[in-house]
Design a protein around this motif. Structure first.
Motif, PDB file in Angstrom:
ATOM      1  N   PRO A  12      14.671  20.426 -33.496  1.00 24.18           N
ATOM      2  CA  PRO A  12      15.179  21.774 -33.741  1.00 24.18           C
ATOM      3  C   PRO A  12      16.184  21.835 -34.891  1.00 24.18           C
ATOM      4  CG  PRO A  12      15.258  21.232 -31.401  1.00 24.18           C
ATOM      5  CD  PRO A  12      14.954  19.961 -32.126  1.00 24.18           C
ATOM      6  N   LEU A  13      16.109  22.927 -35.647  1.00 24.28           N
ATOM      7  CA  LEU A  13      17.057  23.152 -36.725  1.00 24.28           C
ATOM      8  C   LEU A  13      18.473  23.218 -36.178  1.00 24.28           C
ATOM      9  CD1 LEU A  13      17.737  23.842 -39.679  1.00 24.28           C
ATOM     10  CD2 LEU A  13      17.215  26.242 -39.141  1.00 24.28           C
ATOM     11  N   GLY A  14      18.617  23.712 -34.946  1.00 21.22           N
ATOM     12  CA  GLY A  14      19.945  23.809 -34.340  1.00 21.22           C
ATOM     13  C   GLY A  14      20.648  22.468 -34.248  1.00 21.22           C
ATOM     14  N   LEU A  15      19.872  21.389 -34.040  1.00 19.69           N
ATOM     15  CA  LEU A  15      20.453  20.052 -33.980  1.00 19.69           C
ATOM     16  C   LEU A  15      21.017  19.653 -35.343  1.00 19.69           C
ATOM     17  CD1 LEU A  15      21.054  17.335 -32.684  1.00 19.69           C
ATOM     18  CD2 LEU A  15      18.660  16.689 -33.087  1.00 19.69           C
ATOM     19  N   LEU A  16      20.281  19.942 -36.408  1.00 20.04           N
ATOM     20  CA  LEU A  16      20.765  19.620 -37.753  1.00 20.04           C
ATOM     21  C   LEU A  16      22.034  20.405 -38.067  1.00 20.04           C
ATOM     22  CD1 LEU A  16      20.501  18.310 -40.523  1.00 20.04           C
ATOM     23  CD2 LEU A  16      18.907  20.146 -41.172  1.00 20.04           C
ATOM     24  N   VAL A  17      22.070  21.673 -37.673  1.00 13.03           N
ATOM     25  CA  VAL A  17      23.254  22.492 -37.926  1.00 13.03           C
ATOM     26  C   VAL A  17      24.461  21.936 -37.166  1.00 13.03           C
ATOM     27  CG1 VAL A  17      24.281  24.766 -37.563  1.00 13.03           C
ATOM     28  CG2 VAL A  17      21.946  24.568 -38.443  1.00 13.03           C
ATOM     29  N   GLU A  18      24.227  21.455 -35.944  1.00  7.25           N
ATOM     30  CA  GLU A  18      25.320  20.842 -35.175  1.00  7.25           C
ATOM     31  C   GLU A  18      25.878  19.629 -35.909  1.00  7.25           C
ATOM     32  OE1 GLU A  18      25.991  18.736 -30.799  1.00  7.25           O
ATOM     33  OE2 GLU A  18      24.314  20.123 -31.099  1.00  7.25           O
ATOM     34  N   LYS A  19      24.998  18.833 -36.503  1.00 11.10           N
ATOM     35  CA  LYS A  19      25.442  17.666 -37.275  1.00 11.10           C
ATOM     36  C   LYS A  19      26.234  18.100 -38.515  1.00 11.10           C
ATOM     37  CE  LYS A  19      23.237  14.210 -35.116  1.00 11.10           C
ATOM     38  NZ  LYS A  19      23.836  12.933 -34.692  1.00 11.10           N
ATOM     39  N   LEU A  48      28.687  -4.133 -20.658  1.00  9.62           N
ATOM     40  CA  LEU A  48      29.640  -5.223 -20.466  1.00  9.62           C
ATOM     41  C   LEU A  48      30.214  -5.686 -21.799  1.00  9.62           C
ATOM     42  CD1 LEU A  48      27.996  -7.345 -17.640  1.00  9.62           C
ATOM     43  CD2 LEU A  48      30.091  -5.995 -17.526  1.00  9.62           C
ATOM     44  N   GLY A  49      29.430  -5.659 -22.844  1.00 17.28           N
ATOM     45  CA  GLY A  49      29.916  -6.059 -24.165  1.00 17.28           C
ATOM     46  C   GLY A  49      28.807  -5.841 -25.167  1.00 17.28           C
ATOM     47  N   THR A  50      28.897  -4.810 -25.966  1.00 14.48           N
ATOM     48  CA  THR A  50      27.791  -4.456 -26.839  1.00 14.48           C
ATOM     49  C   THR A  50      28.246  -3.445 -27.875  1.00 14.48           C
ATOM     50  OG1 THR A  50      25.484  -3.712 -26.828  1.00 14.48           O
ATOM     51  CG2 THR A  50      26.979  -2.552 -25.411  1.00 14.48           C
ATOM     52  N   ALA A  51      27.352  -3.100 -28.788  1.00 16.65           N
ATOM     53  CA  ALA A  51      27.619  -2.064 -29.776  1.00 16.65           C
ATOM     54  C   ALA A  51      26.535  -0.998 -29.634  1.00 16.65           C
ATOM     55  CB  ALA A  51      27.615  -2.648 -31.186  1.00 16.65           C
ATOM     56  N   PHE A  52      26.945   0.239 -29.473  1.00 19.19           N
ATOM     57  CA  PHE A  52      25.970   1.304 -29.258  1.00 19.19           C
ATOM     58  C   PHE A  52      26.530   2.628 -29.736  1.00 19.19           C
ATOM     59  CE2 PHE A  52      28.736   1.056 -25.672  1.00 19.19           C
ATOM     60  CZ  PHE A  52      28.857   2.331 -25.145  1.00 19.19           C
ATOM     61  N   ASN A  53      25.632   3.584 -29.936  1.00 17.59           N
ATOM     62  CA  ASN A  53      26.017   4.900 -30.430  1.00 17.59           C
ATOM     63  C   ASN A  53      25.722   5.951 -29.370  1.00 17.59           C
ATOM     64  OD1 ASN A  53      26.883   6.381 -33.001  1.00 17.59           O
ATOM     65  ND2 ASN A  53      25.094   7.575 -32.388  1.00 17.59           N
ATOM     66  N   VAL A  54      26.658   6.881 -29.198  1.00 21.64           N
ATOM     67  CA  VAL A  54      26.495   7.979 -28.241  1.00 21.64           C
ATOM     68  C   VAL A  54      26.651   9.285 -29.003  1.00 21.64           C
ATOM     69  CG1 VAL A  54      27.279   9.021 -26.088  1.00 21.64           C
ATOM     70  CG2 VAL A  54      27.505   6.549 -26.424  1.00 21.64           C
ATOM     71  N   ASP A  55      25.603  10.109 -28.957  1.00 17.80           N
ATOM     72  CA  ASP A  55      25.604  11.384 -29.668  1.00 17.80           C
ATOM     73  C   ASP A  55      25.469  12.508 -28.648  1.00 17.80           C
ATOM     74  OD1 ASP A  55      25.366  13.497 -31.405  1.00 17.80           O
ATOM     75  OD2 ASP A  55      23.359  12.974 -32.113  1.00 17.80           O
ATOM     76  N   ARG A  56      26.543  13.248 -28.427  1.00 13.54           N
ATOM     77  CA  ARG A  56      26.483  14.382 -27.499  1.00 13.54           C
ATOM     78  C   ARG A  56      25.946  15.596 -28.241  1.00 13.54           C
ATOM     79  NH1 ARG A  56      30.522  16.166 -22.653  1.00 13.54           N
ATOM     80  NH2 ARG A  56      29.338  18.016 -22.021  1.00 13.54           N
ATOM     81  N   GLN A  57      24.819  16.102 -27.763  1.00 11.08           N
ATOM     82  CA  GLN A  57      24.154  17.230 -28.404  1.00 11.08           C
ATOM     83  C   GLN A  57      24.184  18.421 -27.454  1.00 11.08           C
ATOM     84  OE1 GLN A  57      20.257  15.725 -29.417  1.00 11.08           O
ATOM     85  NE2 GLN A  57      21.062  14.247 -30.888  1.00 11.08           N
ATOM     86  N   GLY A  58      25.096  19.347 -27.693  1.00  5.63           N
ATOM     87  CA  GLY A  58      25.234  20.497 -26.816  1.00  5.63           C
ATOM     88  C   GLY A  58      25.950  20.128 -25.528  1.00  5.63           C
ATOM     89  N   GLU A  59      25.757  20.945 -24.496  1.00  3.11           N
ATOM     90  CA  GLU A  59      26.464  20.764 -23.236  1.00  3.11           C
ATOM     91  C   GLU A  59      25.928  19.597 -22.416  1.00  3.11           C
ATOM     92  OE1 GLU A  59      29.176  22.295 -22.049  1.00  3.11           O
ATOM     93  OE2 GLU A  59      29.335  23.244 -24.013  1.00  3.11           O
ATOM     94  N   GLN A  60      24.608  19.370 -22.447  1.00 10.07           N
ATOM     95  CA  GLN A  60      23.998  18.410 -21.533  1.00 10.07           C
ATOM     96  C   GLN A  60      23.359  17.215 -22.217  1.00 10.07           C
ATOM     97  OE1 GLN A  60      24.167  18.445 -18.246  1.00 10.07           O
ATOM     98  NE2 GLN A  60      25.202  20.409 -18.048  1.00 10.07           N
ATOM     99  N   ASP A  61      22.700  17.411 -23.351  1.00 13.44           N
ATOM    100  CA  ASP A  61      21.890  16.349 -23.957  1.00 13.44           C
ATOM    101  C   ASP A  61      22.759  15.276 -24.622  1.00 13.44           C
ATOM    102  OD1 ASP A  61      19.861  17.915 -23.109  1.00 13.44           O
ATOM    103  OD2 ASP A  61      19.077  18.432 -25.095  1.00 13.44           O
ATOM    104  N   THR A  62      22.314  14.030 -24.478  1.00 15.26           N
ATOM    105  CA  THR A  62      22.994  12.886 -25.098  1.00 15.26           C
ATOM    106  C   THR A  62      21.948  11.878 -25.549  1.00 15.26           C
ATOM    107  OG1 THR A  62      25.020  13.097 -23.788  1.00 15.26           O
ATOM    108  CG2 THR A  62      24.550  10.936 -24.723  1.00 15.26           C
TER     109      THR A  62
END
Length: 314
Positions: free
Chosen positions: A252-259, A179-193
């Motif tokens: 996973p190293l794959g997550l760091l590489v995505e970043k 409704l009113g807030t501050a937040f972060n959304v990180d999409r990691q790959g096709e499904q994970d968030t």
């Protein structure tokens, strides 16, 4: 002018298709209209959403106080008349709302960033969004709802609070409602968030209907199958990635590489799935991909092959 015409037609069909009895010829005409243009389906769907929104509460309340019919219209006849009056008021409220609004209706804004280049955006409702590099965010700000879809990358949202219009974000298998807030959304790959809350409260729903409420300092991860609580984090004013940092513990190293790929002008990838699953820990200056890749070579024995337009880890 075309958008307004579609809105008028959609309002007409809303009235027709929500009538107690729908003639077969009317139903066929409706199907033909819906199939004629994808925008017809979008606008009609939006009006259906408006039908149950709080914006029409006043119209419904007004209908309850309408004058009663004469004595001969008792019992079933009275109910039909009152239902017709209520419905007419509801449709009129929709028509007045959507047709009186200035400017184009049902607009969708799509924001994209290149690798190595984020962006700061102010949305039509006054909300603010900070996008990572290589991100795509689709936003719809309508009179009765606000929605966004994060197709890739990461976004920090500071949502303008409104009493009647919430804000919903879809990312992979997750749906985040605020409704009113501050937040972060990180999409990691096709499904994970991964969702982190910096102010206020959000509701996080997974693909199977599982639901969590996250408050300031809390985080959770939505996968293709379930929701997982993550460790609470320090209540900072915003996520580390905006300052160019990423901290991970046994991930996973794959997550760091995505970043890293989001900050690099050239694509960074891992072709070896076994290497991508290797667990790493540390605090990495991801806005400096070259220095992180150099550190990975010494700390984890990774071979970095730079082919100019593509950097491959082996």
């Amino acid at each position: 002018m075309k958008d307004r015409q579609i809105t008028e037609e959609a309002t007409y069909w809303l009235e027709q298709m929500n009538s107690p009895v729908v003639d077969v010829s009317v139903a066929r005409g409706f199907d033909k209209w819906m199939d004629a243009d994808a925008r017809h389906r979008d606008v009609f769907s939006d009006l259906q959403g408006l039908w149950d929104s709080p914006l029409l509460t006043g119209a419904a309340r007004l209908s309850n106080s309408a004058p009663q019919p004469e004595a001969e219209e008792m019992a079933g006849g009275r109910k039909k008349v009152m239902a017709s009056m209520a419905f007419g008021l509801m449709v009129a409220a929709i028509a007045l709302l959507v047709l009186a609004l200035p400017g184009p209706l049902f607009m969708t804004d799509i924001y994209r960033t290149d690798r190595g280049a984020g962006d700061h955006i102010t949305l039509a409702d006054g909300s603010r969004a900070t996008l990572s590099g290589d991100a795509e965010l689709e936003v719809r700000i309508l009179p009765w709802k606000r929605t966004a879809v994060l197709r890739r990358g990461e976004v920090f949202l500071d949502i303008a609070h409104e009493r009647f219009r919430g804000f919903t974000v879809e990312s992979g298998s997750a749906e985040i409602k605020v409704l009113g807030t501050a937040f972060n959304v990180d999409r990691q790959g096709e499904q994970d968030t991964v969702v982190q809350v910096y102010r206020g409260v959000v509701g996080l729903e997974g693909p199977t209907g599982e639901y969590m409420v996250l408050r300031k300092g809390q985080a959770a991860k939505a996968t293709a199958h379930h929701l997982v609580w993550q460790s609470d984090f320090m209540n900072r004013s915003g996520p580390d990635w905006i300052a160019g940092w990423f901290e991970m513990s046994n991930e996973p190293l794959g997550l760091l590489v995505e970043k890293l790929d989001r900050y690099s002008e050239h694509q960074i990838r891992i072709d070896d799935e076994t290497l991508a699953r290797r667990r790493v820990s540390g605090r990495f200056h991801i806005s400096r991909p070259a220095s992180v890749l150099s550190a990975l070579k010494y700390a984890y024995g990774v071979t970095v092959v730079d082919k100019g337009d593509v950097i491959t880890l082996q």
